[in-house]
Motif scaffolding. Sequence first.
Motif, PDB file in Angstrom:
ATOM      1  N   GLY A  58       0.803  -1.217   0.000  1.00 38.35           N
ATOM      2  CA  GLY A  58       0.000   0.000   0.000  1.00 38.35           C
ATOM      3  C   GLY A  58       0.834   1.265   0.000  1.00 38.35           C
ATOM      4  N   GLY A 111      -7.992  12.358   4.461  1.00 37.42           N
ATOM      5  CA  GLY A 111      -6.628  12.837   4.635  1.00 37.42           C
ATOM      6  C   GLY A 111      -6.328  14.151   3.933  1.00 37.42           C
ATOM      7  N   ASP A 147      -4.104   2.856   8.913  1.00 36.65           N
ATOM      8  CA  ASP A 147      -5.517   2.554   9.179  1.00 36.65           C
ATOM      9  C   ASP A 147      -5.770   1.058   9.290  1.00 36.65           C
ATOM     10  OD1 ASP A 147      -6.194   5.182   9.236  1.00 36.65           O
ATOM     11  OD2 ASP A 147      -7.652   5.103   7.605  1.00 36.65           O
ATOM     12  N   GLY A 198      -5.915  10.996  11.648  1.00 40.05           N
ATOM     13  CA  GLY A 198      -5.439   9.720  11.094  1.00 40.05           C
ATOM     14  C   GLY A 198      -4.029   9.780  10.524  1.00 40.05           C
ATOM     15  N   MET A 199      -3.771  10.801   9.715  1.00 45.42           N
ATOM     16  CA  MET A 199      -2.431  10.893   9.106  1.00 45.42           C
ATOM     17  C   MET A 199      -1.384  11.170  10.177  1.00 45.42           C
ATOM     18  SD  MET A 199      -3.003  12.853   5.505  1.00 45.42           S
ATOM     19  CE  MET A 199      -3.676  14.358   6.159  1.00 45.42           C
ATOM     20  N   VAL A 227      -1.879  -7.135  -3.859  1.00 45.81           N
ATOM     21  CA  VAL A 227      -1.469  -8.247  -2.991  1.00 45.81           C
ATOM     22  C   VAL A 227      -2.717  -9.059  -2.681  1.00 45.81           C
ATOM     23  CG1 VAL A 227      -0.515  -8.873  -0.751  1.00 45.81           C
ATOM     24  CG2 VAL A 227       0.429  -6.925  -2.015  1.00 45.81           C
ATOM     25  N   ARG A 272      -9.735  11.059  -3.519  1.00 43.56           N
ATOM     26  CA  ARG A 272     -10.469  10.637  -2.324  1.00 43.56           C
ATOM     27  C   ARG A 272     -10.804  11.851  -1.460  1.00 43.56           C
ATOM     28  NH1 ARG A 272      -7.129   6.239   0.786  1.00 43.56           N
ATOM     29  NH2 ARG A 272      -9.170   5.761   1.663  1.00 43.56           N
ATOM     30  N   GLY A 276      -4.726   0.250   4.467  1.00 45.92           N
ATOM     31  CA  GLY A 276      -5.744   1.277   4.664  1.00 45.92           C
ATOM     32  C   GLY A 276      -7.041   0.853   5.336  1.00 45.92           C
ATOM     33  N   GLU A 326       1.734  -1.304  -4.717  1.00 42.96           N
ATOM     34  CA  GLU A 326       0.486  -0.531  -4.704  1.00 42.96           C
ATOM     35  C   GLU A 326      -0.357  -1.001  -5.895  1.00 42.96           C
ATOM     36  OE1 GLU A 326      -1.251   1.928  -2.905  1.00 42.96           O
ATOM     37  OE2 GLU A 326      -2.667   1.736  -4.566  1.00 42.96           O
ATOM     38  N   ARG A 327      -1.667  -1.148  -5.626  1.00 43.72           N
ATOM     39  CA  ARG A 327      -2.533  -1.654  -6.710  1.00 43.72           C
ATOM     40  C   ARG A 327      -2.860  -0.578  -7.738  1.00 43.72           C
ATOM     41  NH1 ARG A 327      -7.738  -2.305  -2.728  1.00 43.72           N
ATOM     42  NH2 ARG A 327      -7.893  -0.093  -2.267  1.00 43.72           N
ATOM     43  N   GLY A 341      -0.366   4.546   0.229  1.00 46.36           N
ATOM     44  CA  GLY A 341      -1.246   5.664   0.561  1.00 46.36           C
ATOM     45  C   GLY A 341      -0.442   6.682   1.351  1.00 46.36           C
ATOM     46  N   VAL A 342      -0.877   6.987   2.575  1.00 43.94           N
ATOM     47  CA  VAL A 342      -0.139   7.955   3.400  1.00 43.94           C
ATOM     48  C   VAL A 342       1.068   7.285   4.068  1.00 43.94           C
ATOM     49  CG1 VAL A 342      -0.299   9.492   5.407  1.00 43.94           C
ATOM     50  CG2 VAL A 342      -2.251   9.287   3.855  1.00 43.94           C
ATOM     51  N   VAL A 343       0.823   6.138   4.683  1.00 45.24           N
ATOM     52  CA  VAL A 343       1.845   5.544   5.556  1.00 45.24           C
ATOM     53  C   VAL A 343       2.866   4.709   4.778  1.00 45.24           C
ATOM     54  CG1 VAL A 343       2.159   4.031   7.559  1.00 45.24           C
ATOM     55  CG2 VAL A 343       0.215   5.582   7.477  1.00 45.24           C
ATOM     56  N   GLY A 366      -9.473  14.967  12.414  1.00 47.12           N
ATOM     57  CA  GLY A 366      -8.397  14.929  11.419  1.00 47.12           C
ATOM     58  C   GLY A 366      -7.082  14.421  11.993  1.00 47.12           C
ATOM     59  N   LEU A 416      -6.596  17.344   5.881  1.00 49.03           N
ATOM     60  CA  LEU A 416      -6.132  18.363   6.839  1.00 49.03           C
ATOM     61  C   LEU A 416      -5.091  17.705   7.741  1.00 49.03           C
ATOM     62  CD1 LEU A 416      -8.290  20.924   8.761  1.00 49.03           C
ATOM     63  CD2 LEU A 416      -6.390  19.799   9.869  1.00 49.03           C
TER      64      LEU A 416
HETATM   65  C1  LIG Z   1     -13.972  10.750   5.721  1.00 50.48           C
HETATM   66  C2  LIG Z   1     -12.558  10.736   6.231  1.00 50.48           C
HETATM   67  C3  LIG Z   1     -11.858  11.925   6.327  1.00 50.48           C
HETATM   68  C4  LIG Z   1     -10.556  11.924   6.825  1.00 50.48           C
HETATM   69  N1  LIG Z   1      -9.894  13.117   6.943  1.00 50.48           N
HETATM   70  C5  LIG Z   1      -8.681  13.143   7.511  1.00 50.48           C
HETATM   71  C6  LIG Z   1      -7.995  14.376   7.688  1.00 50.48           C
HETATM   72  O1  LIG Z   1      -8.474  15.438   7.313  1.00 50.48           O
HETATM   73  N2  LIG Z   1      -6.774  14.344   8.302  1.00 50.48           N
HETATM   74  C7  LIG Z   1      -6.201  13.165   8.696  1.00 50.48           C
HETATM   75  O2  LIG Z   1      -5.093  13.206   9.240  1.00 50.48           O
HETATM   76  N3  LIG Z   1      -6.806  11.987   8.504  1.00 50.48           N
HETATM   77  C8  LIG Z   1      -8.028  11.943   7.922  1.00 50.48           C
HETATM   78  N4  LIG Z   1      -8.634  10.746   7.703  1.00 50.48           N
HETATM   79  C9  LIG Z   1      -7.901   9.503   8.013  1.00 50.48           C
HETATM   80  C10 LIG Z   1      -6.789   9.279   6.966  1.00 50.48           C
HETATM   81  O3  LIG Z   1      -7.311   9.357   5.679  1.00 50.48           O
HETATM   82  C11 LIG Z   1      -6.156   7.918   7.177  1.00 50.48           C
HETATM   83  O4  LIG Z   1      -5.773   7.806   8.532  1.00 50.48           O
HETATM   84  C12 LIG Z   1      -4.933   7.698   6.288  1.00 50.48           C
HETATM   85  O5  LIG Z   1      -5.274   7.822   4.940  1.00 50.48           O
HETATM   86  C13 LIG Z   1      -4.375   6.297   6.560  1.00 50.48           C
HETATM   87  O6  LIG Z   1      -3.278   6.053   5.722  1.00 50.48           O
HETATM   88  P1  LIG Z   1      -2.913   4.559   5.270  1.00 50.48           P
HETATM   89  O7  LIG Z   1      -1.646   4.670   4.530  1.00 50.48           O
HETATM   90  O8  LIG Z   1      -3.027   3.650   6.416  1.00 50.48           O
HETATM   91  O9  LIG Z   1      -4.088   4.131   4.280  1.00 50.48           O
HETATM   92  P2  LIG Z   1      -4.451   4.747   2.867  1.00 50.48           P
HETATM   93  O10 LIG Z   1      -4.010   6.138   2.776  1.00 50.48           O
HETATM   94  O11 LIG Z   1      -5.899   4.459   2.680  1.00 50.48           O
HETATM   95  O12 LIG Z   1      -3.608   3.877   1.847  1.00 50.48           O
HETATM   96  C14 LIG Z   1      -3.847   2.509   1.615  1.00 50.48           C
HETATM   97  C15 LIG Z   1      -3.222   2.162   0.266  1.00 50.48           C
HETATM   98  O13 LIG Z   1      -3.161   0.743   0.135  1.00 50.48           O
HETATM   99  C16 LIG Z   1      -3.500   0.380  -1.195  1.00 50.48           C
HETATM  100  N5  LIG Z   1      -3.967  -1.012  -1.151  1.00 50.48           N
HETATM  101  C17 LIG Z   1      -5.022  -1.499  -0.467  1.00 50.48           C
HETATM  102  N6  LIG Z   1      -5.111  -2.827  -0.621  1.00 50.48           N
HETATM  103  C18 LIG Z   1      -4.071  -3.191  -1.409  1.00 50.48           C
HETATM  104  C19 LIG Z   1      -3.627  -4.446  -1.919  1.00 50.48           C
HETATM  105  N7  LIG Z   1      -4.270  -5.582  -1.634  1.00 50.48           N
HETATM  106  N8  LIG Z   1      -2.544  -4.470  -2.715  1.00 50.48           N
HETATM  107  C20 LIG Z   1      -1.871  -3.328  -3.015  1.00 50.48           C
HETATM  108  N9  LIG Z   1      -2.248  -2.116  -2.562  1.00 50.48           N
HETATM  109  C21 LIG Z   1      -3.338  -2.050  -1.758  1.00 50.48           C
HETATM  110  C22 LIG Z   1      -4.586   1.394  -1.556  1.00 50.48           C
HETATM  111  O14 LIG Z   1      -4.739   1.493  -2.957  1.00 50.48           O
HETATM  112  C23 LIG Z   1      -4.042   2.670  -0.919  1.00 50.48           C
HETATM  113  O15 LIG Z   1      -3.211   3.380  -1.795  1.00 50.48           O
HETATM  114  C24 LIG Z   1      -9.952  10.711   7.205  1.00 50.48           C
HETATM  115  C25 LIG Z   1     -10.653   9.501   7.106  1.00 50.48           C
HETATM  116  C26 LIG Z   1     -11.950   9.515   6.633  1.00 50.48           C
HETATM  117  C27 LIG Z   1     -12.699   8.217   6.563  1.00 50.48           C
END
Ligand SMILES: Cc1cc2nc3c(=O)[nH]c(=O)nc-3n(C[C@H](O)[C@H](O)[C@H](O)COP(=O)(O)OP(=O)(O)OC[C@H]3O[C@@H](n4cnc5c(N)ncnc54)[C@H](O)[C@@H]3O)c2cc1C
Length: 490
Positions: free
Chosen positions: A17, A51, A330, A342-343, A166, A48, A202, A40-41, A19-21, A340, A53
Amino acid sequence: MSITADNSIQYDAIVIGAGVVGPAISTALARQGRKVLLIERDWTQPDRIVGELMQPAGLKALKSLGMIEAVNNIEAIHVDGYSIFYHGEQLIIDYPEKSVSHKIQDVPCCATNENSKIVSDSTLDAKYFEENEREVGVAFRHGEFISNLRSIAKKQPNLTCLKGTVIKIEKNDLGHVTGVMVNETDRSKVVYNAHLTICCDGIFSKFRKTLGQSNVPTVGSHFISLTLENAELPSPNHGHVVISNEAPILIYQISPVETRILCAYRSPKLPTVNDVKLKKYLNETVYNIIPESIRPSYKNALLNSRIRIMPNSYLVAKRNEIPGLFVMGDALNMRHPLTGGGMTVGLNDAVLLAKLLSPDKIESFADHSKVLDQFMEFHHERKSLDSVINVLSIALYSLFSADSKYLVILQKGCFHYLTKIPYPIALLSGLVPEPFMLFKHFFAVAFFSIMFNFRENGLVMFPVSIYEAIFTLYTAIVVFTPYMWQEIVS
Ligand SMILES: Cc1cc2nc3c(=O)[nH]c(=O)nc-3n(C[C@H](O)[C@H](O)[C@H](O)COP(=O)(O)OP(=O)(O)OC[C@H]3O[C@@H](n4cnc5c(N)ncnc54)[C@H](O)[C@@H]3O)c2cc1C
């Protein structure tokens, strides 16, 4: 995308993945000399509503990782704090002074003078961040921020990026994770091997259940989102929170033109866009409670913007105890998005993990026993920040969406408490990761609310006020304690 991914070698780490992390932890490990495969897929720029703010403590984590340039050149908007609207009253609370904030140490081999400072661009002024006495956050279009993070990751010589989904976590006979199985564009079921697999897939994580079948989030409400164009915000450079008899509404600018509105909807079930009740809620209820200056752009967005809906999930972090596997972001831990956070939690987790796994502490990720010890330390060390951000998000959502008499008393008390003591913003922004301070202020709000209610009810209603005081305190305990307990003991 890179076709140099090699399924005949043993990577130090595979990260699922981007995404952010994912890009954050991949970059840190690669800079520390580890051989990393980031899978990454979908590498196209995400579109979206999550994430957007970033709290000041999230920015600090990016600095510490040497990845702060990710907020540059994306028309980001600086954020000074929050503007709260409570039944027509307005309260502006800015982020705290820098002297209040806890320091975050740099991650070994990552931060340099060049990559740990925001530079000036078309919308951000570096001086504003550096010379400000107060902490500052940023808001941006999520997709562009992610593209920047991915670009930084792609520049690392030790890091290979792979486009693929994956589909399976591979384990050996001992139950140790040995890598992943991936479906790529032109070939399926390719197995890649690594000493450590880091899962950052995520909110809808497919793999979090590897830590336990019961490891699933709960969903209490949804956020309904629209994009406003050229909205006239009453307090520019602030997140706006609208508190009313309904669930709270969040509004913040994400670019010079666009503003995000997130309307909380009290339904654990996913509403459909054509739901009559939902339409009425957006067209009438929300329209009438948002500040007047925003209404024209909101009305326009109702006609022209896509309505998007996301679940507001909660998930307590489970310990990473499986050799060869680490779940984060996540996939590991979620809280209500109202605050806000999560990030900020995810990026600070990346900072902590990269410190604990740095080469001076762990020579090889193949040494599962030493790595597991570090995971245990990670789990304990992260608690202070994550429990504050997670519990506060749930507590504030409960108060701001008050649907009982006693929550309404707490809601009113909370608003008036904040007019006198704005300190809780230091907790919300992640700058003071002290669970005791959260406990102290939460119960100070509860007692303040009770006193406020006594004053409002007057002498005649004294017996009623006593009765209400008992139930208000009980409600505060029920709102706060179970979540804090879960966070601390998990
Ligand atoms: C409505 C809403 C608003 C939000 N607003 C905020 C905000 O303003 N500020 C803030 O700090 N946080 C906010 N958050 C939380 C924040 O978006 C998350 O905490 C953050 O995106 C988590 O990062 P991550 O890397 O864990 O997951 P993600 O950013 O979701 O990344 C996951 C990645 O994994 C990839 N992936 C998934 N499955 C697979 C697979 N099987 N194979 C390959 N790739 C895969 C996806 O394509 C994606 O790119 C919000 C959440 C929601 C629900």
